[in-house]
Motif scaffolding. Structure first.
Motif, short mmCIF file in Angstrom:
data_model
loop_
_atom_site.label_atom_id
_atom_site.label_comp_id
_atom_site.label_asym_id
_atom_site.label_seq_id
_atom_site.Cartn_x
_atom_site.Cartn_y
_atom_site.Cartn_z
N PRO A 1 32.80 41.34 38.07
CA PRO A 1 33.35 42.69 37.90
C PRO A 1 34.64 42.82 38.71
N LYS B 1 40.40 44.45 32.34
CA LYS B 1 40.24 45.75 33.00
C LYS B 1 38.94 45.84 33.80
N ASN B 2 37.83 45.44 33.24
CA ASN B 2 36.53 45.63 33.88
C ASN B 2 35.94 44.36 34.50
N ASN B 3 36.53 43.20 34.17
CA ASN B 3 36.00 41.97 34.75
C ASN B 3 37.06 40.89 34.76
#
Length: 182
Positions: A39, A15-17
């Motif tokens: 990211p 999700k974030n990276n």
């Protein structure tokens, strides 16, 4: 085990990276593995793209340092890369002239790659026609200069126009004057 690809990369996206891994054969013949986390925002994805696009078969990055890939410095470096199986990177960077000489350290890093006989063959066959065209252009420019001698004063006047090259000035001055003489 047979080698199917000399360079491979994989990405594990969260999700974030995203975690990217690339495996390649370095110039010293050793297999290198690199892993990096990026990211998932746009800036991070561009950084990932740049990082992955460095994985080219020869991994020579002149374009990251030199703005004119067919300029004098680049051609000198390419010819040396073509002619030597294991070129000295410092000596290659020393071939740079002009502003590129100021980027010596970056150039050394950019030239570190994995050139093989096939890369040298391809580069040579791609560079030969470019250099042949340069010879032909030089012959035309010499002929234009020879033909413009009777109109030297007009050429010098046209050459004062900003952004007009010497060859353009010769063409602009000679054609109208030659037609008027006939």
């Amino acid at each position: 085990m047979d080698v199917a690809y000399e360079v491979c990369a994989g990405i594990d996206v969260h999700k974030n990276n995203g975690v990217a891994c690339r495996i390649y054969k370095a110039q010293d013949g050793k297999i290198r593995t690199e892993k990096q986390t990026f990211p998932t925002m746009t800036k991070g994805l561009f950084a990932l793209s740049d990082w992955l696009s460095e994985v080219e078969s020869a991994n020579i990055k002149r374009g990251a340092v030199a703005s004119d890939l067919l300029g004098v410095s680049s051609r000198r470096i390419l010819r040396r890369l073509i002619s030597e199986e294991t070129p000295d990177l410092e000596a290659l960077a020393d071939l740079a002239i002009g502003k590129l000489r100021d980027k010596h350290g970056d150039l050394v890093l950019a030239l570190q790659g994995c050139m093989n006989a096939h890369h040298r063959f391809m580069l040579g066959h791609l560079l030969d026609p470019v250099e042949e065209l340069d010879v032909r252009i030089g012959a035309f420019e010499a002929r234009i200069e020879e033909m413009s001698l009777p109109f030297k004063q007009a050429v010098e006047l046209v050459d004062t126009i900003p952004a007009a090259s010497q060859t353009a000035a010769m063409g602009l001055a000679v054609v109208p004057n030659a037609e008027a003489a006939n």
